[in-house]
Scaffold this motif. Structure first.
Motif, PDB file in Angstrom:
ATOM      1  N   LYS A 322       0.834  -1.214   0.000  1.00  0.00           N
ATOM      2  CA  LYS A 322       0.000   0.000   0.000  1.00  0.00           C
ATOM      3  C   LYS A 322       0.867   1.262   0.000  1.00  0.00           C
ATOM      4  O   LYS A 322       0.496   2.283  -0.595  1.00  0.00           O
ATOM      5  N   ASP A 323       2.025   1.184   0.666  1.00  0.00           N
ATOM      6  CA  ASP A 323       2.919   2.344   0.774  1.00  0.00           C
ATOM      7  C   ASP A 323       3.928   2.417  -0.366  1.00  0.00           C
ATOM      8  O   ASP A 323       4.829   3.264  -0.350  1.00  0.00           O
ATOM      9  N   ASN A 324       3.783   1.498  -1.348  1.00  0.00           N
ATOM     10  CA  ASN A 324       4.719   1.438  -2.492  1.00  0.00           C
ATOM     11  C   ASN A 324       6.163   1.221  -2.057  1.00  0.00           C
ATOM     12  O   ASN A 324       7.099   1.705  -2.703  1.00  0.00           O
ATOM     13  N   GLN A 325       6.342   0.487  -0.971  1.00  0.00           N
ATOM     14  CA  GLN A 325       7.686   0.155  -0.497  1.00  0.00           C
ATOM     15  C   GLN A 325       7.996  -1.297  -0.883  1.00  0.00           C
ATOM     16  O   GLN A 325       7.940  -2.205  -0.052  1.00  0.00           O
ATOM     17  N   PHE A 326       8.336  -1.477  -2.151  1.00  0.00           N
ATOM     18  CA  PHE A 326       8.471  -2.839  -2.650  1.00  0.00           C
ATOM     19  C   PHE A 326       9.710  -3.544  -2.107  1.00  0.00           C
ATOM     20  O   PHE A 326       9.709  -4.770  -1.956  1.00  0.00           O
ATOM     21  N   GLU A 327      10.745  -2.814  -1.822  1.00  0.00           N
ATOM     22  CA  GLU A 327      11.927  -3.447  -1.240  1.00  0.00           C
ATOM     23  C   GLU A 327      11.602  -4.011   0.143  1.00  0.00           C
ATOM     24  O   GLU A 327      12.055  -5.103   0.504  1.00  0.00           O
ATOM     25  N   LEU A 328      10.791  -3.286   0.920  1.00  0.00           N
ATOM     26  CA  LEU A 328      10.361  -3.795   2.224  1.00  0.00           C
ATOM     27  C   LEU A 328       9.466  -5.010   2.038  1.00  0.00           C
ATOM     28  O   LEU A 328       9.550  -5.973   2.807  1.00  0.00           O
ATOM     29  N   PHE A 329       8.612  -4.976   1.023  1.00  0.00           N
ATOM     30  CA  PHE A 329       7.777  -6.135   0.707  1.00  0.00           C
ATOM     31  C   PHE A 329       8.651  -7.360   0.436  1.00  0.00           C
ATOM     32  O   PHE A 329       8.409  -8.442   0.981  1.00  0.00           O
ATOM     33  N   LYS A 330       9.682  -7.198  -0.373  1.00  0.00           N
ATOM     34  CA  LYS A 330      10.565  -8.337  -0.696  1.00  0.00           C
ATOM     35  C   LYS A 330      11.301  -8.839   0.546  1.00  0.00           C
ATOM     36  O   LYS A 330      11.452 -10.058   0.730  1.00  0.00           O
ATOM     37  N   PHE A 382       7.579 -29.172   1.440  1.00  0.00           N
ATOM     38  CA  PHE A 382       8.144 -30.528   1.439  1.00  0.00           C
ATOM     39  C   PHE A 382       8.521 -31.004   0.036  1.00  0.00           C
ATOM     40  O   PHE A 382       9.454 -31.778  -0.140  1.00  0.00           O
ATOM     41  N   ALA A 383       7.800 -30.582  -0.966  1.00  0.00           N
ATOM     42  CA  ALA A 383       8.072 -30.958  -2.356  1.00  0.00           C
ATOM     43  C   ALA A 383       7.412 -29.904  -3.239  1.00  0.00           C
ATOM     44  O   ALA A 383       6.994 -28.858  -2.762  1.00  0.00           O
ATOM     45  N   GLY A 384       7.326 -30.164  -4.536  1.00  0.00           N
ATOM     46  CA  GLY A 384       6.551 -29.292  -5.407  1.00  0.00           C
ATOM     47  C   GLY A 384       7.319 -28.149  -6.007  1.00  0.00           C
ATOM     48  O   GLY A 384       8.123 -28.334  -6.921  1.00  0.00           O
ATOM     49  N   THR A 385       7.097 -26.927  -5.486  1.00  0.00           N
ATOM     50  CA  THR A 385       7.605 -25.739  -6.159  1.00  0.00           C
ATOM     51  C   THR A 385       8.177 -24.724  -5.177  1.00  0.00           C
ATOM     52  O   THR A 385       7.888 -24.746  -3.990  1.00  0.00           O
ATOM     53  N   ILE A 386       9.011 -23.814  -5.740  1.00  0.00           N
ATOM     54  CA  ILE A 386       9.417 -22.621  -5.005  1.00  0.00           C
ATOM     55  C   ILE A 386       8.900 -21.407  -5.768  1.00  0.00           C
ATOM     56  O   ILE A 386       8.540 -21.493  -6.947  1.00  0.00           O
ATOM     57  N   GLN A 387       8.870 -20.292  -5.078  1.00  0.00           N
ATOM     58  CA  GLN A 387       8.379 -19.034  -5.621  1.00  0.00           C
ATOM     59  C   GLN A 387       9.498 -18.011  -5.587  1.00  0.00           C
ATOM     60  O   GLN A 387      10.281 -17.984  -4.638  1.00  0.00           O
ATOM     61  N   ALA A 388       9.586 -17.183  -6.620  1.00  0.00           N
ATOM     62  CA  ALA A 388      10.574 -16.101  -6.621  1.00  0.00           C
ATOM     63  C   ALA A 388       9.950 -14.843  -7.212  1.00  0.00           C
ATOM     64  O   ALA A 388       9.253 -14.917  -8.231  1.00  0.00           O
ATOM     65  N   PHE A 389      10.182 -13.709  -6.550  1.00  0.00           N
ATOM     66  CA  PHE A 389       9.840 -12.411  -7.126  1.00  0.00           C
ATOM     67  C   PHE A 389      11.129 -11.852  -7.731  1.00  0.00           C
ATOM     68  O   PHE A 389      12.101 -11.599  -7.024  1.00  0.00           O
TER      69      PHE A 389
END
Length: 425
Positions: A322-330, A382-389
């Protein structure tokens, strides 16, 4: 409505390019989507004839923050993605008949909506349950014929089953209720159908994210009346893409690992006379920690610490957007992943420590990304996938490098889509 053959002509003449670009959040995907839509309409014509049609879409979803919190009435941040189910539909007087890709779903007569035991864990049960619940809530229902096709990845944690439930509800909203049914209601109807008619005790996160679109913050403190807040940001402005990497690790034989998480958390809640950890006072938890360790195992303690902190991280992630602080989001997403690794401990199975594909994928991704993105376990773990921004300008490099280890086509580049269940054309 317009005849199917005329819709194909309009697509070929680029009349819907702008709309497709909005829906799929990437102009480079327009040629593929045009071809996909035309093939789907051709299939509809071969099944039902050249009738007047409408086209609907429902996205898959990705959990962004709030790992293993919903079953303890916690908080979650989830996102709709630009992989979807599309449905080419025409109204019908008496039945709902769907071919979903190559799966021929038996027709459902709309005046016969009693739950059937032989339809547990079936698509037929889901359709019948959505219709029955709509009638109970006072909405109109009717029949339709449809061809559906999905590019939501099976077994990836992107929620293909919720997308199916939501698109059935969205079609009924469009054909018979002037698209007036609230997205949260559509989600709750999908959850009801999955719980009662399908026989799976799922939460509401998946259906809400698919139905509402964009990013949503869900607070499950009152599980019967969850607070669903749409986070009104244009994710594309942050110039990052969501990448999901399939680590090719089987989910087989992991039932006990998944079940241990809510079971251990509830042991801690029970110690304090509560049903769920959300009802336990955090200060009281720490004040009684020495005695608690004698009653439950240490992993349950660590998982509880994860739960308390993860709820706070969800709120922090939402506010940073909401505050457009994407580095803090990451930073918050990275902290969530590290907590899942250290405290929740859902990165690999303790019953099979020789296989740690998710751990390897995270380690490799951190080495590849450096300051170009963040990564974490995706979904149940445990298995499956990872997520990356990943920064948009670095996405192709990341994809190329990570696929050296897990194979071509294992890194799926996604965008956060602002639309949930919708009428496209």
């Amino acid at each position: 409505m317009k005849k199917a053959s005329l819709v194909i002509k309009d697509i070929q003449e680029n009349k819907y390019n702008e709309k497709l670009g909005e829906v799929y959040v990437d102009s480079l995907l327009i040629p593929h989507q045009k071809e996909r839509y035309i093939e789907a309409i051709d299939k509809f014509i071969s099944l039902y004839g050249d009738k007047e049609i409408e086209i609907y879409s429902t996205p898959g979803r990705s959990e962004v923050c709030g790992n293993h919190t919903d079953h303890q009435h916690g908080e979650v941040l989830a996102a709709a993605i630009n992989l979807d189910v599309i449905a080419i539909v025409a109204p019908h007087d008496s039945h709902i008949k769907i071919l979903s890709d190559d799966y021929d779903i038996e027709g459902i007569v709309i005046n016969d909506l009693e739950k059937r035991e032989n339809e547990l864990e079936t698509s037929e049960g889901l359709i019948r349950g959505v219709c029955a619940r709509y009638l109970e809530l006072g909405y109109q229902i009717g029949g339709f014929e449809a061809y559906m096709t999905s590019d939501v990845l099976q077994g990836s944690g992107l929620s293909s089953s919720a997308a199916f439930e939501v698109i059935v509800g969205t079609v009924l909203s469009g054909l018979y209720n002037d698209m007036s049914i609230d997205p949260v209601t559509i989600a709750q109807v999908g959850q009801y159908s999955e719980n009662v008619y399908f026989g799976k005790p799922c939460g509401l996160m998946d259906q809400c994210a698919c139905s509402a679109g964009s990013l949503i913050h869900i607070d499950f403190k009152d599980n019967d009346h969850p607070i669903v807040e749409k986070v009104n940001v244009d994710f594309s402005e942050f110039k990052h893409s969501l990448c999901i990497v399939d680590v090719h690790a089987s989910h087989a034989d992991l039932t006990d690992d998944y079940a241990s998480i809510p079971a251990e958390m509830k042991e801690v809640a029970k110690y304090f006379g509560k049903d769920f950890l959300r009802e336990v006072d955090e200060k009281e938890f720490y004040n009684h920690l020495p005695e608690l360790r004698k009653a439950v195992n240490d992993r349950a303690i660590l998982r509880t610490i994860h739960l308390f902190e993860e709820n706070k991280r969800v709120e922090k992630a939402v506010q940073s957007l909401k505050d457009n602080q994407f580095e803090l989001f990451k930073e918050t997403i990275k902290a969530s992943g590290e907590s899942s690794y250290k405290y929740l401990q859902n990165i690999y199975s303790n019953h099979d420590v020789n296989n740690q594909a998710v751990s390897i994928a995270i380690a490799l991704s951190e080495e590849i990304l450096l300051d170009n993105g963040v990564c974490r376990v995706h979904g149940g773990g445990f298995a499956g996938t990872i997520q990356a921004f990943v920064k948009d300008e670095f996405v192709e490099i990341y994809k190329k490098e990570i696929e050296k280890y897990f194979g071509e086509g294992t890194c799926h580049i996604l965008k956060v889509r602002k639309y949930g269940g919708m009428k496209v054309l």
